[in-house]
Design an enzyme around this catalytic site. Structure first.
Site, PDB file in Angstrom:
ATOM      1  N   GLY A 421      11.644 -26.701  14.003  1.00 35.34           N
ATOM      2  CA  GLY A 421      10.416 -27.384  14.395  1.00 35.34           C
ATOM      3  C   GLY A 421       9.873 -26.779  15.660  1.00 35.34           C
ATOM      4  N   GLY A 424      12.492 -26.691  18.442  1.00 37.85           N
ATOM      5  CA  GLY A 424      13.688 -25.883  18.353  1.00 37.85           C
ATOM      6  C   GLY A 424      14.290 -25.911  16.956  1.00 37.85           C
ATOM      7  N   LYS A 440      21.015 -29.082  18.535  1.00 43.77           N
ATOM      8  CA  LYS A 440      19.639 -28.601  18.647  1.00 43.77           C
ATOM      9  C   LYS A 440      19.544 -27.513  19.699  1.00 43.77           C
ATOM     10  CE  LYS A 440      15.807 -30.892  20.203  1.00 43.77           C
ATOM     11  NZ  LYS A 440      14.854 -31.980  20.108  1.00 43.77           N
ATOM     12  N   ASP A 537       6.293 -38.545  19.767  1.00 45.21           N
ATOM     13  CA  ASP A 537       6.212 -37.860  18.479  1.00 45.21           C
ATOM     14  C   ASP A 537       6.839 -38.709  17.378  1.00 45.21           C
ATOM     15  OD1 ASP A 537       5.353 -35.870  16.853  1.00 45.21           O
ATOM     16  OD2 ASP A 537       6.945 -34.446  17.354  1.00 45.21           O
TER      17      ASP A 537
END
Ligand SMILES: *[C@@H]1O[C@H](CO)[C@@H](O)[C@H](O)[C@H]1NC(C)=O
Length: 734
Positions: A421, A424, A440, A537
Site C-alpha cells: 500500500g 508500505g 510492516k 484512513d
C-alpha cells in the site's frame, strides 16, 4: 589487485555501454522502426518477439515510421534493455469554456507496470483537484489539489501547489484512471485558467510554465515510463524451467522491482543482448584490444570475461598499470630472478591474508555501524529512553532485531507478502515462539516524521482494545523502520462484502456487529486513549476480520496524534478517494469528524455491498456516498441495499443504519455526530435485536419462526417450555 581489476573493467563496461548500439534484434528480424531501436525480447512481427506483450508494431504508412505498443495507438519513444519503455502519454482535461467539457484518461497495460520511481502524477489548474487510481479503482488512489488566485503568484518550473502540483504513486500498477474536479467551476479564474489538466509524466520531463494554465492540450509531449520484465515468474522460479528461461549465455537474472517478473543482465566482462544467444548475446569484451584503456604495462592477455597482464623476461611485478607494473630487475643485485619472484609472491600472499582479514573485521564492524546508524536515525534512542521511563515497558513494545525478523519472513521473501500500500509492504512472519505476526515495512521519507513515528509506536503499543490490531513491537536497525503486529487471519472487511471477491454473503447481524465494534474502536481512539488519535484512513480494507469475524482496526500509518490542548490539527491532506472527508480536503483541518465521515462510507458499503468508487455507475453516482444520499432523497433506498441482507425482519434496522450513515457524511463536520454517539447508537440497535423476546414479540408469529428452525417444530405454538429452553440457546448464540 583483483578488486582494482574489476573496477577498471566495470568502468570499461560503463564506457562501452554508452558508445554501443542500443541493442540487437533476433537474427533475421528488423531491429528498428524509423529511429527507434527494437532489441529482442521486443520485436515488430511474429517470430521476432518473445510473446505478444513484447510486440511493438511499426506503422510505415507515412514517411516517418511510427512504432506503437502492442497494436495500440500508444507510441513507443524508446526501448531500454535495462527494463524500461518510454511511451508517449496523454493529458486529461476538464474545461469550462465555452461550456464544461472533459475527457477522461484511462490507461491499462496487460503485463507491464507504470514505473513508480520515474513518473509523477502532475496536475495543472487554479481551481483543481485531481486523482489517479488504479484501473480497478480499489488498490490505491492518490492525487493533489492545486489553487491560485492570481497569475502573479505563479512560479515557472515549480509544481508545489500554486497552479501545479505533483505526487508519486505506488509499485505494481498495471493501469490507472484519472479523475479531475473543480470546486467553483473555475468561475474566479476563468480569464487565465479555463481548464484543469492532469497527466502521468516522466519525472523531470515536464517543466511548468504559467502559460500552461491557458491551454495545454496538444502542446507538448508527455512521455511516461513503463517498467517491463519477462512476466510471470521471479528468478528462482524461472531458472527451474530451462525451456522458457529468458537469460541466455553469460548472463544472470534479476527480479524486477515493480513487475512480477525478471530481467536479464550480462555477466561482468560481457556485453550484448542477454536475451539472445551466440554472437548476438552477451559476448566477451576484448579488454586488451581497447587502446584507450591501456590496462597493462607490457603484455595483455584477454581471458574469457576478464583479462590478465604479465611482464616480459627480465622484468618483475604484476604487470597491471594500476598495480606495481613491470620493473626492470637490477642485475647488479645478485639475487636470482626466481628468488625475487618467490620473495615477491610470499610477500604478496602474506599481504593478501592481512588485507582480507582486515577487510573481514572492517566489514563486520561496518555492518554493526550501519545498524547502529539506522537505529539512531529511526529514533531508536528516543524510543529506548521513552520506554525505560515507563513502568513494565517490556510488556508493551518489544524492540526486535533485524535477524529475528529476517528469519521470521524467510528474508522478506516475495511469497510472504500479504499486501502492498501507500504506507508500505506487509509481510507474514512466524516468530521463534511460533506466534504468527504481520510485519510492516513502513515508508518514512523524512527525518521530521521520526518523532511522530516514535510517538505512534509508544501510544499504539499501549492500546489494548480487542478491536484494534495489536502492535507487538518494532525493529529500528533497518533503513526503514519495521513494525510488528498481531496477525489477523480472515482477510479484510472489503474482501467479505465486495461482490467480486466474497464467497458467501455476510449476514446482516454480523455486519452490524462489525460496524459496532469498529465504531467502538474508533471512538476509543478519539476519546479514551491517553492521547487522542485520529486514524485518517478508515476504510473497509483497513478493517481486518479474525476467524470469528471480530473487527480489528488496522493501519495507523497515516494516523495523527492530537495534543490534548488542541481539537484540530492542520496536515497534508491524505487518505483514500471515496472515503475522504470533503471538508478536510478543502480546509486541511483534521478533526475526529473526518474519521466519522469515512466510517459513514464504510456503513454504506456494509448496507449496499457496492464499491466506493465505481466507474460503471453514471457519472453523478460514481461516488458511493453521493449515490447513497441521492437514492435516500428519492426514497429509493431499498433499491440499492445489498439484496443478500435485505429481508422483512430487518428492513427497519437497515433504514435506521442508513439514516445514521447519511448523518455521518454531512458536508459540515459540525453537523455530523461524534464517533461516541455513532457507537452508542449502533450498540442500541444491537441491544434491541438481542432481546426480541422482550415484550410483544413473544406471542407473535415471529416467535414461531424463531423456534421452528432450532427445534424442527413446524406449526407449533410457543408455550412456556419452549420459551425457557430457547432463552439460553439464544444467549450462547450471540
Ligand atoms: C513563464 O515563462 C513564460 C515564457 O516561457 C513567460 O511568458 C511567463 O511570463 C513566465 N511566467 C512567470 C510567472 O514568470
Amino acid at each position: 589487485m583483483k578488486l582494482s581489476r574489476v573496477i577498471t573493467l566495470s568502468l570499461f563496461i560503463a564506457a562501452a555501454a554508452v558508445t554501443s548500439v542500443a541493442g540487437q534484434a533476433k537474427p533475421g528480424c528488423s531491429g528498428a522502426c524509423g529511429h527507434l531501436d527494437i532489441p529482442y525480447p521486443f520485436g515488430s512481427r511474429e517470430g521476432c518477439y518473445r510473446d505478444e506483450n513484447f510486440l511493438i508494431s511499426c506503422d510505415t504508412s507515412s514517411a516517418k515510421p511510427i512504432a506503437n505498443y502492442s497494436n495500440s495507438n500508444i507510441q513507443v519513444l524508446h526501448v531500454s534493455l535495462d527494463g524500461q519503455l518510454r511511451l508517449s502519454g496523454w493529458v486529461g482535461w476538464d474545461c469550462y469554456v465555452p461550456s464544461a467539457r472533459w475527457n477522461f484518461i484511462s490507461f491499462k497495460l496487460r503485463r507491464f507496470a507504470i514505473s513508480n520511481t520515474k513518473n509523477k502524477f502532475t496536475v495543472i489548474g487554479c481551481d483543481t483537484r485531481a486523482f489517479v487510481y488504479d484501473f480497478w479503482g480499489r488498490r490505491f488512489s492518490t492525487g493533489c489539489t492545486s489553487f491560485c488566485r492570481d497569475v502573479a503568484d505563479l512560479v515557472n518550473g515549480s509544481c508545489s501547489g500554486i497552479g501545479c502540483c505533483q505526487t508519486s504513486f505506488p509499485t505494481g500498477n498495471l493501469g490507472y484512471n484519472i479523475s479531475i474536479f473543480s470546486y467553483r467551476n473555475h468561475s474566479q479564474v476563468l480569464d487565465f485558467n479555463p481548464c484543469s489538466y492532469a497527466f502521468v509524466v516522466e519525472d523531470g520531463a515536464f517543466n511548468f510554465s504559467s502559460l500552461d494554465l491557458l491551454d495545454l492540450r496538444g502542446k507538448r509531449d508527455f512521455p511516461m515510463i513503463i517498467d517491463w520484465a519477462i512476466w510471470g515468474e521471479n528468478c528462482s522460479e524461472a531458472v527451474k524451467n530451462r525451456s522458457s528461461y529468458a537469460c541466455m549465455d553469460n548472463s544472470f537474472c534479476v527480479d524486477s522491482q515493480n513487475v512480477r517478473g525478471y530481467l536479464c543482465r550480462c555477466n561482468e566482462g560481457f556485453r550484448g543482448n542477454p536475451y539472445l544467444s551466440g554472437s548476438d548475446g552477451c559476448r566477451d569484451i576484448d579488454a586488451c584490444s581497447n587502446s584507450t584503456l591501456n590496462l597493462c604495462s607490457q603484455t595483455c592477455h584477454n581471458l574469457y570475461g576478464t583479462y590478465n597482464c604479465s611482464c616480459l623476461p627480465g622484468y618483475i611485478g604484476n604487470g597491471f598499470k594500476n598495480g606495481t607494473g613491470c620493473l626492470l630487475v637490477d642485475k647488479s643485485n645478485n639475487v636470482p630472478i626466481t628468488e625475487v619472484a618467490l620473495g615477491v609472491s610470499v610477500f604478496l600472499l602474506v599481504l593478501g591474508i592481512v588485507i582480507s582479514s582486515l577487510c573481514w573485521v572492517g566489514r563486520k564492524r561496518r555492518l554493526v555501524n550501519i545498524r547502529r546508524k539506522f537505529f539512531e536515525k529511526n529514533g531508536g534512542l528516543m524510543l529506548q529512553e521513552q520506554l525505560s521511563e515507563q513502568h513494565g515497558y517490556s510488556e508493551m513494545a518489544k524492540l526486535f532485531t533485524e535477524e529475528e525478523l529476517k528469519e521470521a519472513t524467510d528474508n522478506f521473501h516475495e511469497s510472504k507478502i500479504l499486501g502492498r500500500g501507500g504506507q508500505g509492504t506487509v509481510y507474514k512472519g512466524i516468530l521463534p515462539d511460533k506466534r504468527v505476526v504481520a510485519i510492516k515495512k513502513s515508508r518514512i521519507a523524512e527525518q521530521s516524521q521520526i518523532k511522530d513515528f516514535i510517538n505512534e509506536v509508544l501510544v499504539l503499543s499501549q492500546i489494548n482494545h480487542r478491536n484494534v490490531v495489536k502492535l507487538l513491537g518494532c525493529c529500528l536497525e533497518t533503513e526503514v523502520p519495521l513494525l510488528v503486529y498481531e496477525f489477523v487471519a480472515n482477510n479484510t472487511l472489503l474482501h467479505h462484502i465486495d461482490p467480486s471477491t466474497k464467497t458467501s454473503c455476510l449476514p446482516w447481524e454480523t455486519r452490524l456487529r462489525i460496524a459496532t465494534e469498529t465504531a467502538g474502536a474508533i471512538s476509543y481512539l478519539h476519546s479514551a486513549a491517553s492521547i487522542p488519535i485520529i486514524h485518517r484512513d478508515i476504510k473497509s480494507t483497513n478493517i481486518l476480520l479474525d476467524h470469528n469475524y471480530t473487527a480489528k482496526v488496522s493501519d495507523f500509518g497515516a494516523s495523527r496524534l492530537v495534543p490534548l490542548d488542541q481539537t484540530e490539527i492542520t496536515t497534508l491532506v491524505q487518505g483514500t478517494l471515496g472515503y475522504l472527508d470533503p471538508e478536510y480536503i478543502q480546509t486541511g483541518q483534521l478533526t475526529g469528524k473526518s474519521d466519522v465521515y469515512s466510517f459513514g462510507v464504510v456503513l454504506m458499503e456494509l448496507l449496499t455491498g457496492k464499491k466506493v468508487i465505481e466507474m460503471n455507475r453514471p457519472e453523478e453516482d460514481r461516488n458511493l456516498a453521493v449515490h447513497f444520499v441521492s437514492s435516500m432523497k428519492k426514497d429509493r433506498l431499498l433499491e440499492i441495499l445489498d439484496s443478500g441482507v435485505l429481508d422483512e425482519k430487518n428492513v427497519g434496522q437497515l433504514k435506521k443504519v442508513a439514516v445514521l450513515a447519511s448523518r455521518c457524511i454531512r458536508v459540515s463536520g459540525q453537523d455530523r455526530p461524534t464517533m461516541k454517539e455513532v457507537s452508542i447508537e449502533l450498540e442500541g440497535l444491537i441491544a434491541i435485536e438481542k432481546h426480541p423476546w422482550d415484550g410483544k414479540y413473544l406471542n407473535s408469529e415471529e416467535t414461531e419462526y424463531l423456534l421452528a428452525p432450532i427445534y424442527g417444530i413446524e406449526g407449533s405454538t410457543s408455550n412456556s417450555t419452549g420459551f425457557e429452553s430457547i432463552a439460553p440457546k439464544m444467549e450462547s448464540g450471540r
